[in-house]
Scaffold this active site. Structure first.
Site, mmCIF file in Angstrom:
data_model
loop_
_atom_site.group_PDB
_atom_site.id
_atom_site.type_symbol
_atom_site.label_atom_id
_atom_site.label_comp_id
_atom_site.label_asym_id
_atom_site.label_seq_id
_atom_site.Cartn_x
_atom_site.Cartn_y
_atom_site.Cartn_z
ATOM 1 N N CYS A 192 48.301 43.271 30.565
ATOM 2 C CA CYS A 192 48.633 44.472 29.802
ATOM 3 C C CYS A 192 47.436 44.919 28.959
ATOM 4 O O CYS A 192 46.434 45.366 29.497
ATOM 5 C CB CYS A 192 49.881 44.241 28.956
ATOM 6 S SG CYS A 192 50.659 45.770 28.418
ATOM 7 N N HIS A 222 54.107 42.203 32.901
ATOM 8 C CA HIS A 222 54.607 41.064 32.133
ATOM 9 C C HIS A 222 55.574 40.268 33.021
ATOM 10 O O HIS A 222 56.192 40.823 33.937
ATOM 11 C CB HIS A 222 55.358 41.548 30.892
ATOM 12 C CG HIS A 222 54.480 42.230 29.900
ATOM 13 N ND1 HIS A 222 53.604 41.564 29.074
ATOM 14 C CD2 HIS A 222 54.349 43.550 29.593
ATOM 15 C CE1 HIS A 222 52.978 42.424 28.296
ATOM 16 N NE2 HIS A 222 53.405 43.645 28.593
#
Length: 493
Positions: free
Chosen positions: A333, A432
């Site tokens: 991320c 994620h």
């Protein structure tokens, strides 16, 4: 209409989340259609529902413990601390505003109505709600703006069980003080639980008898101190650990996760903790980084600020040196964005800088936009044939360039796209939960083993099965040490 039981604590970290998780599993095993609920959660640990809504990770785990798919109504308000800006406020899974505390409390009526909307939805769809409070209900300075503790209990007419953390010390004082400071709501507190006790419970009994007399509330049990296994905590205060299960040090893969100032979703790395050949730690120390086989740059709530901080510590130079040596460097991320060449922020979404150079280790560029991308995704890893992956995206901005790591389908938009980037021993992704994919996790670890001249291992364990074992272990522990008959009688089950 659903019945409700509420768990409140004398402080943050008293054990509310884990107790709700356990009670959800116990109720599920008894055949009840049970759901968790927390009106307002403050955490940088979040999860994306199948419909693309963002909620607290704790409520997602509680839903899984109840055998449910997580829903936005289980956590209608999520607050994500954003430094001096205040907190990003997420309502029903979508970003609302970034507000400072006074601004947030000024919107109490609107926020309370959103809480009620979710409660009414859950009451219609479930038989039993296990409700979690936040922090302590005895914050008397915040009583008039409460939308998460006694206000919820009063609305639901729910009995409250108060949990005290004996590991912090002063548990009897904290129980007594909390009960006496909640004012007229004291009548809703039907008993208390002492959590995280180490030692012989007989020594505790004289104190329990006295506090029961003082408060006129029964003790419903004493829970022993135990490891939380695969259920991640809600804040990063416990990230100094160094965990391994192998005694053969020369066969370990040393993984160092950079302990960023604004680290978020560090639950991404929980699956790595339980691999038999992994040594996992969070650190910024030069010595640890130089001896690592894998370095991971995690997600960040403030990507640009954390990137500047890493540069000020000269960690960017260490990473370039490690990359030249063929060390596996991974970005997730915000960490993925940092690995690129340039981060552009024309609308100043992330910081006051309109452009900043990245680490330059991947051939991508990132542009930040005000709209937040929240979606689950599934697809394939392009590095190995038929290697399926799943994960979820939570990020501001998009990256362009050499996107070659995964081919995914976003659940929220149905679009199929290339995602992530890989170059030599460096790779990054927005996904994620990527290490929850057992085959992918072992594929990455075996690549590192081969570099070290070690034989690849077969898949060592199932993370999903481990989580189920944890839910059942928690449930058994609670059933063993608490007076469940008395607890269920509070709501006339």
């Amino acid at each position: 209409m659903a019945k409700a039981l509420m768990i409140q604590g004398t402080s943050s970290g008293a054990g509310k989340s884990l107790l709700v998780t356990a009670l959800c599993r116990i109720a599920k095993n008894l055949g009840f259609k049970v759901a968790p609920f927390k009106a307002q959660n403050m955490s940088l640990q979040s999860f994306i529902t199948k419909n693309g809504g963002e909620i607290g990770l704790a409520q997602a785990l509680q839903a899984m413990s109840a055998g449910l798919e997580p829903e936005i109504h289980m956590n209608p308000i999520l607050l994500k601390a954003d430094g001096n800006k205040g907190s990003q406020v997420i309502i029903h899974g979508k970003v609302y505003k970034t507000l400072k505390p006074k601004e947030y409390y000024a919107e109490k009526k609107k926020l309370w109505n959103k809480v009620l909307e979710s409660l009414e939805y859950l009451k219609k769809h479930y038989e039993l709600l296990i409700v979690e409070g936040a922090g302590s209900p005895a914050e008397i300075n915040l009583r008039d703006s409460d939308i998460v503790n006694m206000a919820v209990a009063e609305y639901l007419k729910a009995p409250v069980i108060l949990v005290g953390d004996i590991d912090k010390g002063g548990v009897f004082a904290s129980l007594y003080g909390t009960i006496k400071l909640v004012g007229k709501s004291e009548k809703l507190i039907k008993g208390f639980i002492i959590n995280k006790f180490r030692g012989d419970v007989e020594i505790l009994k004289p104190g329990i008898r006295e506090i029961e007399k003082l408060c006129q509330k029964p003790c419903l049990g004493v829970l022993p101190y135990f490891e939380e296994l695969s259920l991640s905590s809600e804040d990063s205060l416990g990230l100094s650990y160094h965990k391994t299960f192998s005694s053969e040090k020369n066969k370990l893969i040393k993984i160092v996760v950079l302990r960023l100032k604004y680290i978020s979703n560090f639950s991404d790395f929980d699956p790595l903790k339980y691999e038999p050949d992994v040594e996992l730690l969070y650190s910024l120390r030069k010595e640890e980084l130089l001896s690592a086989d894998v370095v991971i740059i995690p997600g960040s709530k403030r990507t640009v600020e954390d990137l500047l901080w890493l540069k000020s510590l000269k960690i960017d130079k260490i990473l370039k040196y490690l990359a030249e040596k063929g060390v596996e460097i991974i970005g997730l991320c915000g960490g993925f964005q940092m690995l690129g060449k340039i981060l552009k922020d024309p609308e100043k979404v992330e910081s006051d800088l309109k452009e900043i150079k990245g680490l330059g280790l991947l051939d991508i560029e990132t542009t930040f936009y005000p709209k937040k991308i929240t979606t689950q995704a599934e697809g394939y890893c392009n590095l190995k044939e038929n290697l399926k992956i799943w994960g979820y995206e939570i990020h501001m901005g998009e990256s362009e360039g050499d996107l070659n790591l995964f081919t995914i389908k976003r659940f929220a938009t149905k679009e199929i796209k290339k995602e992530g980037s890989q170059k030599e021993s460096i790779w990054g992704t927005y996904l994620h939960g990527i290490f929850e994919n057992d085959d992918f996790r072992r594929f990455i670890l075996n690549k590192v083993r081969e570099k070290k001249g070690l034989t690849p291992l077969e898949k060592s364990y199932s993370y999903k099965k481990l989580r189920e074992i944890t839910f059942n272990t928690l449930a058994k522990l609670v059933e063993t040490h608490l007076n469940m008959e008395k607890i269920w009688s509070l709501i006339k089950l």
